[in-house]
Write a protein that holds these residues in place. Structure first.
Motif, PDB file in Angstrom:
ATOM      1  N   LEU A 295      61.502 -27.989  46.545  1.00  9.57           N
ATOM      2  CA  LEU A 295      61.468 -27.134  45.356  1.00  9.57           C
ATOM      3  C   LEU A 295      61.259 -27.958  44.087  1.00  9.57           C
ATOM      4  N   GLY A 296      61.903 -29.125  44.008  1.00 12.09           N
ATOM      5  CA  GLY A 296      61.730 -29.968  42.827  1.00 12.09           C
ATOM      6  C   GLY A 296      60.321 -30.514  42.706  1.00 12.09           C
ATOM      7  N   SER A 297      59.714 -30.884  43.846  1.00 13.24           N
ATOM      8  CA  SER A 297      58.340 -31.388  43.805  1.00 13.24           C
ATOM      9  C   SER A 297      57.365 -30.297  43.388  1.00 13.24           C
ATOM     10  N   VAL A 298      57.566 -29.086  43.921  1.00 12.90           N
ATOM     11  CA  VAL A 298      56.703 -27.975  43.519  1.00 12.90           C
ATOM     12  C   VAL A 298      56.845 -27.704  42.030  1.00 12.90           C
ATOM     13  N   LEU A 304      51.131 -29.990  36.703  1.00 14.28           N
ATOM     14  CA  LEU A 304      49.935 -30.808  36.523  1.00 14.28           C
ATOM     15  C   LEU A 304      48.663 -30.078  36.934  1.00 14.28           C
ATOM     16  N   VAL A 305      48.787 -28.855  37.428  1.00 14.67           N
ATOM     17  CA  VAL A 305      47.608 -28.073  37.778  1.00 14.67           C
ATOM     18  C   VAL A 305      46.885 -27.672  36.487  1.00 14.67           C
ATOM     19  N   PRO A 306      45.572 -27.894  36.390  1.00 11.06           N
ATOM     20  CA  PRO A 306      44.852 -27.617  35.122  1.00 11.06           C
ATOM     21  C   PRO A 306      44.524 -26.147  34.912  1.00 11.06           C
ATOM     22  N   LEU A 307      45.548 -25.309  34.920  1.00 10.45           N
ATOM     23  CA  LEU A 307      45.399 -23.892  34.611  1.00 10.45           C
ATOM     24  C   LEU A 307      46.297 -23.563  33.421  1.00 10.45           C
ATOM     25  N   PRO A 308      45.834 -22.751  32.472  1.00  5.61           N
ATOM     26  CA  PRO A 308      46.679 -22.410  31.322  1.00  5.61           C
ATOM     27  C   PRO A 308      47.860 -21.561  31.758  1.00  5.61           C
ATOM     28  N   ALA A 350      28.256 -29.345  27.197  1.00  3.73           N
ATOM     29  CA  ALA A 350      29.083 -28.135  27.157  1.00  3.73           C
ATOM     30  C   ALA A 350      28.797 -27.248  28.361  1.00  3.73           C
ATOM     31  N   ARG A 351      27.525 -27.093  28.716  1.00  2.00           N
ATOM     32  CA  ARG A 351      27.191 -26.255  29.869  1.00  2.00           C
ATOM     33  C   ARG A 351      27.807 -26.804  31.149  1.00  2.00           C
ATOM     34  N   HIS A 352      27.721 -28.131  31.330  1.00  2.00           N
ATOM     35  CA  HIS A 352      28.292 -28.737  32.529  1.00  2.00           C
ATOM     36  C   HIS A 352      29.809 -28.547  32.573  1.00  2.00           C
ATOM     37  N   ILE A 353      30.476 -28.743  31.440  1.00  2.00           N
ATOM     38  CA  ILE A 353      31.937 -28.641  31.413  1.00  2.00           C
ATOM     39  C   ILE A 353      32.382 -27.226  31.716  1.00  2.00           C
ATOM     40  N   TYR A 354      31.777 -26.240  31.079  1.00  2.00           N
ATOM     41  CA  TYR A 354      32.231 -24.859  31.259  1.00  2.00           C
ATOM     42  C   TYR A 354      31.900 -24.338  32.666  1.00  2.00           C
ATOM     43  N   ARG A 355      30.759 -24.723  33.209  1.00  2.00           N
ATOM     44  CA  ARG A 355      30.442 -24.314  34.582  1.00  2.00           C
ATOM     45  C   ARG A 355      31.414 -24.958  35.570  1.00  2.00           C
ATOM     46  N   ALA A 356      31.664 -26.245  35.403  1.00  2.00           N
ATOM     47  CA  ALA A 356      32.564 -26.939  36.324  1.00  2.00           C
ATOM     48  C   ALA A 356      33.973 -26.378  36.240  1.00  2.00           C
ATOM     49  N   TYR A 357      34.443 -26.077  35.020  1.00  2.00           N
ATOM     50  CA  TYR A 357      35.798 -25.553  34.902  1.00  2.00           C
ATOM     51  C   TYR A 357      35.897 -24.156  35.500  1.00  2.00           C
ATOM     52  N   ALA A 358      34.872 -23.350  35.344  1.00  2.00           N
ATOM     53  CA  ALA A 358      34.886 -22.010  35.944  1.00  2.00           C
ATOM     54  C   ALA A 358      34.991 -22.104  37.463  1.00  2.00           C
ATOM     55  N   ALA A 359      34.204 -23.008  38.068  1.00  2.00           N
ATOM     56  CA  ALA A 359      34.279 -23.178  39.524  1.00  2.00           C
ATOM     57  C   ALA A 359      35.633 -23.741  39.936  1.00  2.00           C
ATOM     58  N   GLY A 360      36.132 -24.740  39.193  1.00  2.00           N
ATOM     59  CA  GLY A 360      37.433 -25.316  39.517  1.00  2.00           C
ATOM     60  C   GLY A 360      38.562 -24.323  39.340  1.00  2.00           C
ATOM     61  N   PHE A 361      38.461 -23.490  38.325  1.00  2.00           N
ATOM     62  CA  PHE A 361      39.484 -22.468  38.089  1.00  2.00           C
ATOM     63  C   PHE A 361      39.583 -21.530  39.286  1.00  2.00           C
ATOM     64  N   ALA A 362      38.438 -21.043  39.749  1.00  2.00           N
ATOM     65  CA  ALA A 362      38.441 -20.126  40.890  1.00  2.00           C
ATOM     66  C   ALA A 362      38.996 -20.809  42.135  1.00  2.00           C
ATOM     67  N   LEU A 363      38.601 -22.071  42.351  1.00  2.00           N
ATOM     68  CA  LEU A 363      39.089 -22.798  43.520  1.00  2.00           C
ATOM     69  C   LEU A 363      40.588 -23.018  43.460  1.00  2.00           C
ATOM     70  N   LEU A 364      41.104 -23.383  42.301  1.00  2.00           N
ATOM     71  CA  LEU A 364      42.539 -23.620  42.162  1.00  2.00           C
ATOM     72  C   LEU A 364      43.345 -22.350  42.378  1.00  2.00           C
ATOM     73  N   LEU A 366      42.490 -19.814  44.261  1.00  2.00           N
ATOM     74  CA  LEU A 366      42.472 -19.535  45.697  1.00  2.00           C
ATOM     75  C   LEU A 366      43.415 -20.469  46.447  1.00  2.00           C
ATOM     76  N   LEU A 367      43.417 -21.747  46.088  1.00  2.00           N
ATOM     77  CA  LEU A 367      44.314 -22.696  46.752  1.00  2.00           C
ATOM     78  C   LEU A 367      45.771 -22.361  46.477  1.00  2.00           C
ATOM     79  N   ALA A 368      46.077 -21.985  45.232  1.00  2.00           N
ATOM     80  CA  ALA A 368      47.459 -21.633  44.898  1.00  2.00           C
ATOM     81  C   ALA A 368      47.906 -20.402  45.668  1.00  2.00           C
ATOM     82  N   ALA A 369      47.043 -19.389  45.755  1.00  2.00           N
ATOM     83  CA  ALA A 369      47.382 -18.178  46.505  1.00  2.00           C
ATOM     84  C   ALA A 369      47.546 -18.487  47.985  1.00  2.00           C
ATOM     85  N   GLY A 370      46.620 -19.301  48.529  1.00  2.00           N
ATOM     86  CA  GLY A 370      46.723 -19.655  49.942  1.00  2.00           C
ATOM     87  C   GLY A 370      47.958 -20.479  50.248  1.00  2.00           C
ATOM     88  N   GLY A 371      48.265 -21.448  49.360  1.00  2.59           N
ATOM     89  CA  GLY A 371      49.458 -22.262  49.571  1.00  2.59           C
ATOM     90  C   GLY A 371      50.733 -21.459  49.492  1.00  2.59           C
TER      91      GLY A 371
END
Length: 382
Positions: A295-298, A304-308, A350-364, A366-371
């Motif tokens: 519980l403490g590690s979680v 540190l997860v990059p989600l607001p 800017a285009r690269h950053i916003y596209r990458a963050y959108a993909a990373g956001f969706a992946l994170l 999904l991973l959080a829900a799955g975990g």
């Protein structure tokens, strides 16, 4: 505050007395004005300027920042014009220069300008029974400064580097024993008395987490504006607000301040991890320690997860040199769906950053829900 210092391209008219006075003027910023580094916001690069008395923050572009950062009371328009032309490839005219000085003067950012009234302090309490916040310390900056003076010997590299190494070794080791930790958590939640003690420790840990942000900010010259309680029934926790976060020089300092809370959470788990490693497998305390470590590690690592609005989101924004990363990503995606020339205004970075963050956001997500579902399944079935 967005004058365009390079719009004039026609030859200047004969100098009027007012223009002659403006050319001879040697403006200086008032002491204490803070200038921020370049930040990507949507398609634009911006700089933030903060008033030292009112705390008001203004946003300017790179050209305005180039001039404002050189207002030291020794340079006139004729001194700055060659520097501006060399940097931007265009002539600095008198009219934009005068508009810039007028804006700085009306906002009280020039030396000799009258002091604006200081910003009204926030109310001691906001919200109601179900959610809200309450200020707990009259002078949060002085309180954290005192704590920093007391704890400063513990912040030296000779102590912090071994602790950091211990954390970096402990985290993957606990991950390797994740199955045993989940089993221990299942036993822990069936013991209400022990679970209550663990919950109290975790609440204490998250309280120190917030103070760690403030002490780290003091260490790097930051200013803490508020320490208080924030609640969303039934949860109540401390919060610590750093007022000049974006103006602290250096990316490393910002990353350390943002990550200080999660780091402290993991440091507090080190003695329990050592205890757990040393206990024989048949000891009755081992499952409860395993539950505490899980519980403490979680609690610590999830920050540190990059989600607001988590600390990892702030760290990612500092590392990329962006501001309002998630909202600007949503704006960019909306423009992509609708098309138009507005999307073309975004530079390639800017285009690269916003596209990458959108993909990373969706992946994170999904991973959080799955975990979460996986851990819940294991706790219910084991």
């Amino acid at each position: 505050m967005t004058p365009a210092p390079d719009r004039a391209t026609t030859p200047p008219a004969p100098a009027s007395p007012r223009a002659h006075t403006a050319r001879a003027y040697r403006p200086a910023l008032r002491p204490g004005v803070l200038l921020g580094p370049p930040l990507l916001r949507g398609p634009r690069t911006v700089h933030l300027i903060r008033h030292p008395v009112s705390g008001a923050t203004f946003e300017v572009g790179p050209k305005e920042h180039f001039l404002i950062s050189r207002l030291d009371g020794t340079r006139t328009l004729d001194d700055l014009a060659p520097l501006y032309a060399e940097h931007f490839g265009r002539r600095l005219a008198e009219d934009p220069w005068m508009r810039l000085l007028g804006l700085l003067g009306t906002r009280g950012l020039l030396e000799g300008a009258p002091d604006p009234p200081p910003a009204a302090p926030p109310p001691a309490r906001t919200g109601g029974f179900w959610h809200g916040s309450r200020r707990m310390v009259a002078d949060a900056d002085r309180t954290t400064a005192r704590l920093h003076r007391v704890l400063r010997p513990l912040l030296q590299p000779a102590l912090q580097l071994p602790l950091l190494a211990a954390v970096l070794i402990t985290v993957p080791t606990l991950a390797w024993h994740a199955g045993e930790l989940v089993d221990g958590t299942g036993q822990l939640i069936r013991e209400p008395a022990v679970l209550a003690a663990v919950a109290l420790f975790l609440w204490f840990s998250i309280t120190l987490h917030e103070l760690a942000h403030g002490i780290a900010a003091q260490h790097y010259g930051g200013q803490v504006t508020e320490i208080g309680l924030r609640w969303r029934f039934p949860a109540v926790m401390l919060h610590c607000t750093v007022g000049n976060y974006l103006f602290i020089p250096g990316v490393r300092a910002k990353l350390v301040i943002a990550g200080a809370g999660a780091y402290l959470n993991m440091v507090l788990l080190l003695p329990f991890a050592l205890w757990w490693f040393l206990l024989p497998g048949t000891d009755t305390a081992r499952p409860y320690l395993a539950g505490l470590l899980f519980l403490g590690s979680v609690q610590g690592l999830s920050n540190l997860v990059p989600l607001p609005p988590l600390d990892g989101y702030r760290m990612l924004g500092h590392a990329l040199g962006t501001v309002r990363l998630a909202p600007e990503t949503r704006t960019y995606l909306a423009l992509r769906r609708s098309g138009g020339e507005a999307r073309a205004a975004y530079p390639r970075r800017a285009r690269h950053i916003y596209r990458a963050y959108a993909a990373g956001f969706a992946l994170l997500v999904l991973l959080a829900a799955g975990g979460t579902c996986t851990v819940a399944y294991l706790l219910l079935t084991r």
